[in-house]
Design a protein around this motif. Structure first.
Motif, mmCIF file in Angstrom:
data_model
loop_
_atom_site.group_PDB
_atom_site.id
_atom_site.type_symbol
_atom_site.label_atom_id
_atom_site.label_comp_id
_atom_site.label_asym_id
_atom_site.label_seq_id
_atom_site.Cartn_x
_atom_site.Cartn_y
_atom_site.Cartn_z
ATOM 1 N N GLY A 117 0.931 -1.374 -0.444
ATOM 2 C CA GLY A 117 0.310 0.359 0.161
ATOM 3 C C GLY A 117 1.061 1.268 -0.132
ATOM 4 N N ILE A 118 0.262 2.699 0.326
ATOM 5 C CA ILE A 118 1.092 3.387 0.296
ATOM 6 C C ILE A 118 0.662 4.081 1.985
ATOM 7 C CG2 ILE A 118 1.129 6.494 -0.807
ATOM 8 C CD1 ILE A 118 0.741 3.612 -2.881
ATOM 9 N N ILE A 119 1.669 4.690 1.816
ATOM 10 C CA ILE A 119 2.194 4.810 3.250
ATOM 11 C C ILE A 119 2.778 6.462 2.732
ATOM 12 C CG2 ILE A 119 3.575 3.505 4.386
ATOM 13 C CD1 ILE A 119 6.239 4.390 4.407
ATOM 14 N N THR A 129 16.633 11.715 0.983
ATOM 15 C CA THR A 129 16.373 10.680 -0.104
ATOM 16 C C THR A 129 16.584 9.020 1.107
ATOM 17 O OG1 THR A 129 16.942 12.017 -1.166
ATOM 18 C CG2 THR A 129 16.748 9.448 -2.141
ATOM 19 N N PHE A 130 14.857 8.836 1.108
ATOM 20 C CA PHE A 130 15.315 7.093 1.202
ATOM 21 C C PHE A 130 14.958 6.692 0.159
ATOM 22 C CE2 PHE A 130 12.784 9.670 4.627
ATOM 23 C CZ PHE A 130 14.052 9.101 6.129
ATOM 24 N N ALA A 131 16.541 5.364 0.377
ATOM 25 C CA ALA A 131 16.168 4.702 -0.775
ATOM 26 C C ALA A 131 15.223 3.551 -0.975
ATOM 27 C CB ALA A 131 17.991 4.090 -0.846
ATOM 28 N N LYS A 132 15.289 2.443 -1.797
ATOM 29 C CA LYS A 132 14.621 1.771 -2.197
ATOM 30 C C LYS A 132 15.154 0.938 -1.638
ATOM 31 C CE LYS A 132 13.468 -1.838 -5.240
ATOM 32 N NZ LYS A 132 13.556 -2.191 -7.638
ATOM 33 N N ASN A 133 14.213 -0.287 -0.821
ATOM 34 C CA ASN A 133 14.374 -1.452 -0.060
ATOM 35 C C ASN A 133 14.455 -0.763 1.757
ATOM 36 O OD1 ASN A 133 13.189 -3.000 -1.674
ATOM 37 N ND2 ASN A 133 16.091 -3.119 -3.147
ATOM 38 N N THR A 134 14.533 0.389 1.610
ATOM 39 C CA THR A 134 14.777 0.799 3.171
ATOM 40 C C THR A 134 13.082 0.475 4.243
ATOM 41 O OG1 THR A 134 15.448 3.081 2.117
ATOM 42 C CG2 THR A 134 14.814 2.772 4.923
ATOM 43 N N GLU A 135 14.059 0.010 5.038
ATOM 44 C CA GLU A 135 13.345 -1.127 5.981
ATOM 45 C C GLU A 135 12.199 -0.551 6.531
ATOM 46 O OE1 GLU A 135 13.999 -4.098 9.543
ATOM 47 O OE2 GLU A 135 14.528 -5.597 7.276
ATOM 48 N N ASP A 195 10.580 2.615 -3.805
ATOM 49 C CA ASP A 195 11.370 2.929 -5.125
ATOM 50 C C ASP A 195 11.909 4.065 -4.123
ATOM 51 O OD1 ASP A 195 10.648 2.366 -7.115
ATOM 52 O OD2 ASP A 195 8.143 2.454 -6.835
ATOM 53 N N ASP A 196 12.763 4.758 -4.415
ATOM 54 C CA ASP A 196 13.889 6.051 -4.002
ATOM 55 C C ASP A 196 12.755 6.790 -3.723
ATOM 56 O OD1 ASP A 196 16.141 4.554 -3.955
ATOM 57 O OD2 ASP A 196 16.794 5.539 -5.313
ATOM 58 N N VAL A 197 12.891 7.588 -2.469
ATOM 59 C CA VAL A 197 11.794 8.965 -1.864
ATOM 60 C C VAL A 197 12.307 10.142 -1.804
ATOM 61 C CG1 VAL A 197 10.917 7.666 0.175
ATOM 62 C CG2 VAL A 197 9.462 9.250 -1.623
ATOM 63 N N TYR A 239 6.142 20.317 8.793
ATOM 64 C CA TYR A 239 7.393 18.645 8.060
ATOM 65 C C TYR A 239 6.966 18.705 7.073
ATOM 66 C CZ TYR A 239 6.746 17.570 13.694
ATOM 67 O OH TYR A 239 6.747 17.766 14.443
ATOM 68 N N GLY A 240 8.456 18.152 6.273
ATOM 69 C CA GLY A 240 8.215 18.367 5.182
ATOM 70 C C GLY A 240 7.235 16.452 5.071
ATOM 71 N N GLU A 241 6.418 16.529 3.735
ATOM 72 C CA GLU A 241 6.119 15.407 3.363
ATOM 73 C C GLU A 241 6.500 14.717 1.992
ATOM 74 O OE1 GLU A 241 1.074 14.027 3.771
ATOM 75 O OE2 GLU A 241 1.992 15.428 5.197
ATOM 76 N N ALA A 242 5.898 13.193 1.958
ATOM 77 C CA ALA A 242 6.598 12.457 1.138
ATOM 78 C C ALA A 242 5.262 11.117 0.817
ATOM 79 C CB ALA A 242 7.527 13.041 0.353
ATOM 80 N N GLU A 243 5.111 10.524 -0.498
ATOM 81 C CA GLU A 243 4.507 9.700 -0.183
ATOM 82 C C GLU A 243 5.088 8.669 -0.522
ATOM 83 O OE1 GLU A 243 0.403 9.463 -1.957
ATOM 84 O OE2 GLU A 243 -0.540 10.493 -0.590
ATOM 85 N N ALA A 244 5.097 7.321 -0.267
ATOM 86 C CA ALA A 244 5.789 6.347 -0.811
ATOM 87 C C ALA A 244 5.157 4.850 -1.093
ATOM 88 C CB ALA A 244 7.321 5.560 -0.137
ATOM 89 N N LYS A 245 5.474 4.266 -1.443
ATOM 90 C CA LYS A 245 4.828 2.384 -1.922
ATOM 91 C C LYS A 245 5.655 1.865 -0.413
ATOM 92 C CE LYS A 245 2.813 2.621 -6.694
ATOM 93 N NZ LYS A 245 3.268 2.345 -8.041
ATOM 94 N N VAL A 246 5.120 0.663 -0.662
ATOM 95 C CA VAL A 246 5.948 -0.141 0.462
ATOM 96 C C VAL A 246 5.143 -1.397 0.974
ATOM 97 C CG1 VAL A 246 6.672 1.385 2.318
ATOM 98 C CG2 VAL A 246 3.963 -0.025 3.025
ATOM 99 N N MET A 247 5.758 -2.936 0.587
ATOM 100 C CA MET A 247 5.319 -3.981 0.083
ATOM 101 C C MET A 247 5.932 -4.542 1.891
ATOM 102 S SD MET A 247 5.352 -7.097 -1.968
ATOM 103 C CE MET A 247 4.402 -6.027 -3.409
ATOM 104 N N ALA A 248 5.010 -5.855 2.528
ATOM 105 C CA ALA A 248 5.677 -5.912 3.540
ATOM 106 C C ALA A 248 6.562 -7.401 2.996
ATOM 107 C CB ALA A 248 4.655 -7.274 3.895
ATOM 108 N N ILE A 249 7.588 -7.298 4.211
ATOM 109 C CA ILE A 249 8.596 -8.927 3.782
ATOM 110 C C ILE A 249 8.363 -9.893 3.771
ATOM 111 C CG2 ILE A 249 10.859 -9.904 4.617
ATOM 112 C CD1 ILE A 249 11.918 -6.951 5.101
#
Length: 733
Positions: A438-440, A451-457, A469-471, A489-499
């Motif tokens: 989903g989206i967070i 910047t948070f890299a792809k696969n950041t936990e 994806d990188d955000v 606060y700075g704000e951005a949306e990102a796609k995440v998936m459960a491990i």
């Protein structure tokens, strides 16, 4: 008198005729007629079994009724007998009274008979003039064999039947090959099986046994012979066509001439028994192949020459009338001389005395000839025993010759390849399903962009997620006033998936997430609308133990299959046993470990090793092992010993395999019987003493005495005075 001389004087309006095949325990009837110059078999009855003469007459009556209403118009009958019913002069003496009663009780007029075996051969040759085959005719007590090549009968033999069709056929083929000679060494590739016992499921089984036997390996067949079972009606068909054709020719109903001799029934029934001579193969071959026309003999008594007018009004010939040669009838001249004699009474006395003296001379000469020429055939069955012993025999393929003293048997390596398939249920368990996603929303509380890299936990308790994806998230902005400070606060949306898979990762809106190891005061995350799609379930998968167990089970199955294959190779004095060694194998599973599957399939091909040894090499060991077990006065039989064995151990090497067998060896024993000793003791003994001697003679289980001719049993009543006339034959049980 030829048939035509008798039948031209009788009613020619007969449309239907009967035929009857008679054997010791079975009979079958047929109804036939003549149409368009050919014998036509209209109906056949079923085969009927009987035990007594009265039973035979009753069954014959039932058989005739099965032929339909036309059979009621038929009175004249042609008989077909198996060879044991016939001797040189015709019907065997001990059959005559029965045949006389049968024809009288059923109101039949016998016109002749044929031999079953000759009729069968002739019928086959009529159907195929260039026939090449071995013909086997099965009777109740005997089995008849004939070798035919290109339409010529080269040899024939009759043997006593045993319980094994293979043994009987081997005996016949051996004798036929011997009689035919070197010029006809090769046997035709067809065995025709004919039954004189009626329809039977046993015949189909015997045909299959003959088909499965390796005849080409034992006898000189041009190729593997085909075993053909002729229909159960073939016997009555052959009798009807061959005997009927002779009768029809004699009656002037056909112009063709049968090549089978239809013997004179009434004349032969009333004649004394004479031994049946052996028909050589050359004689029979030339007889069947000859173009000479053969007519049937007379079916009535021999009559003196009389006019047509006299014969037309003469009564039917009485079958019990003793045949009289026409040469013995008084001539017209002799009657004239008697009429003018001055002493008719004296002349009549002289004639009577002369006739009596002549009859007495004939009887005396017959008795003397019987005494001088009769012989006795004695069949004996030996009293067999059994000896057995437990031993250990080593089979060694490396030695050049067997060592009986040390129980080491020379063997040769062989192999057989077998394949098979098997399945088994899987036992492995695995969790499968989907991951929640989903989206967070990510919040940056610092004054610097991030910047948070792809696969950041990210974590929510123990549940872990990763950014897809990188955000990049902008820095926070601060607005100050006199008495306060406002931070956006700075704000951005990102796609995440459960491990991991599972429904526990389906989080609701605004659930807080911790980003990596960052302090919540610097960076934070919330679920926007909710995380969904997570699920899990347990499934069956292939386990390593499943593959190992299935491979072991199928290997054991193929081992048994290879042992059975080795057993089929054990024949004609050669024996093969498995060593238990697999030389090579190829396995293919339809699934690897961990693959989802309810069942696991395996295809396996394996080469197994065996050891082959021969009876000739085994014989000295058998003598060595069992020789001390044989009772005094007995010897080991020539039958193959029985060996029950199992490999005890094996020492495998790259070149050969040595096997130690734990074996139970058993063999039949038989007495040291010498026929000549029995012959010498039987010479000139009265019959009752001879029977007592046979019952008490050492080594004999049972015996049977047959006088040749049979009349000698009652007129002589003792054994011949020469050993050459006492024929002793050992028969197998």
């Amino acid at each position: 008198m030829p048939l035509t001389d008798l039948f031209n004087k009788v009613n020619t309006q007969d449309r239907f005729f009967l035929s009857l095949f008679l054997a010791d325990k079975v009979l079958q009837a047929g109804l036939w007629t003549v149409d368009h110059n050919q014998v036509e078999l209209l109906e056949t009855s079923a085969s009927f079994q009987y035990e007594t003469p009265e039973g035979a007459i009753n069954q014959a009556d039932v058989a005739f009724q099965e032929l339909g209403p036309d059979s009621e118009q038929a009175k004249k009958i042609v008989f077909g007998f198996e060879p044991s019913w016939i001797d040189k002069t015709g019907v065997h003496t001990n059959r005559k009274a029965f045949l006389k009663k049968l024809t009288t009780d059923l109101n039949l007029e016998p016109v002749g008979f044929v031999s079953l075996t000759e009729s069968i051969l002739q019928q086959l040759l009529v159907q195929d003039v260039l026939l090449s085959a071995v013909v086997l005719v099965i009777h109740d007590q005997t089995m008849f064999g004939s070798l035919i090549k290109a339409g010529k009968v080269l040899a024939q033999i009759s043997v006593s039947r045993t319980e094994k069709i293979i043994t009987d056929t081997q005996a016949i083929l051996t004798q036929l090959t011997k009689q035919a000679g070197a010029a006809n060494h090769y046997l035709p590739a067809e065995l025709l099986l004919v039954s004189a016992l009626g329809a039977s499921t046993e015949l189909t089984t015997q045909q299959q046994e003959l088909q499965n036997y390796a005849w080409a390996a034992e006898f000189s067949f041009v190729e593997t012979p085909k075993i053909e079972l002729l229909p159960s009606e073939f016997a009555i068909e052959a009798i009807t066509h061959q005997g009927g054709l002779a009768v029809a020719k004699a009656r002037g109903l056909v112009t063709a001439v049968s090549q089978v001799k239809a013997q004179d029934f009434d004349q032969l029934v009333d004649q004394p028994e004479t031994s049946l001579p052996t028909l050589t193969s050359d004689a029979l071959s030339s007889d069947l192949a000859s173009d000479t026309v053969v007519t049937a003999s007379s079916f009535g008594v021999v009559l003196p020459a009389i006019s047509a007018t006299t014969l037309a009004s003469a009564p039917t010939v009485d079958p019990d009338f003793v045949p009289i040669s026409s040469s013995s009838q008084p001539t017209a001249d002799s009657f004239v001389a008697f009429a003018h004699s001055h002493h008719p009474i004296v002349i009549k006395k002289i004639i009577l005395i002369g006739a009596f003296a002549g009859l007495l001379t004939v009887i005396l000469a017959g008795l003397i000839a019987l005494w001088l020429l009769f012989s006795v055939s004695i069949q004996v069955q030996l009293a067999t025993g059994l000896v057995a012993k437990e031993v250990k025999i080593t089979l060694d393929p490396k030695i050049s010759a067997s060592d009986p003293d040390n129980l080491i048997l020379k063997a040769e390596l062989t192999q057989v390849q077998v394949q098979g398939s098997d399945t088994a249920a899987t036992t492995g368990v695995k969790l499968v399903g989907e991951k929640a996603a989903g989206i967070i929303k990510i919040f940056n509380k610092t004054t610097a962009s991030k910047t948070f890299a792809k696969n950041t936990e990210l974590t929510a308790g123990s549940i872990k997620f990763v950014i897809q994806d990188d955000v990049s998230v902008a820095s926070a902005s601060v607005t100050s006033s006199v008495d306060s400070e406002v931070r956006d606060y700075g704000e951005a949306e990102a796609k995440v998936m459960a491990i991991d898979i599972g429904a526990e990762a389906n989080l609701t809106k605004d659930t807080a997430l911790k980003i990596a190891n960052f302090d919540q005061g610097t960076y934070a995350a919330l679920v926007k609308d909710g995380l969904a799609g997570g699920s899990s379930r347990e499934v069956r998968v292939v386990a390593l133990g499943d593959k190992q167990k299935l491979l072991k089970t199928l290997t054991e199955t193929l081992t048994q299959k290879a042992a059975a294959e080795f057993k089929t190779q054990s024949s004609n004095g050669t024996f093969v046993i498995p060593t238990g060694k697999i030389l090579q194998s190829t396995s293919q599973f339809d699934g690897d470990v961990g693959k989802e599957a309810e069942v696991l399939n395996l295809d396996l091909t394996a080469q197994f090793e065996g050891l082959q040894y021969n009876h000739d090499d085994l014989a000295p060991l058998i003598v060595k092992i069992l020789g001390t077990e044989v009772p005094e006065g007995f010897k080991l039989s020539d039958q193959d010993p029985q060996i029950l064995s199992a490999p005890e151990s094996s020492a495998q090497s790259s070149a050969s395999t040595k096997v130690v067998l734990s074996a139970n060896i058993s063999a039949q024993t038989e007495p040291n019987f010498e026929p000549s000793q029995l012959q010498q003791q039987l010479v000139n003994l009265p019959l009752n003493q001879a029977e007592t001697l046979l019952k008490t003679f050492s080594g004999l289980k049972q015996s049977q005495i047959q006088f040749l001719p049979g009349l000698a049993r009652w007129l002589v009543g003792r054994m011949p005075n020469q050993t050459a006339k006492i024929i002793v034959t050992v028969v197998k049980p």
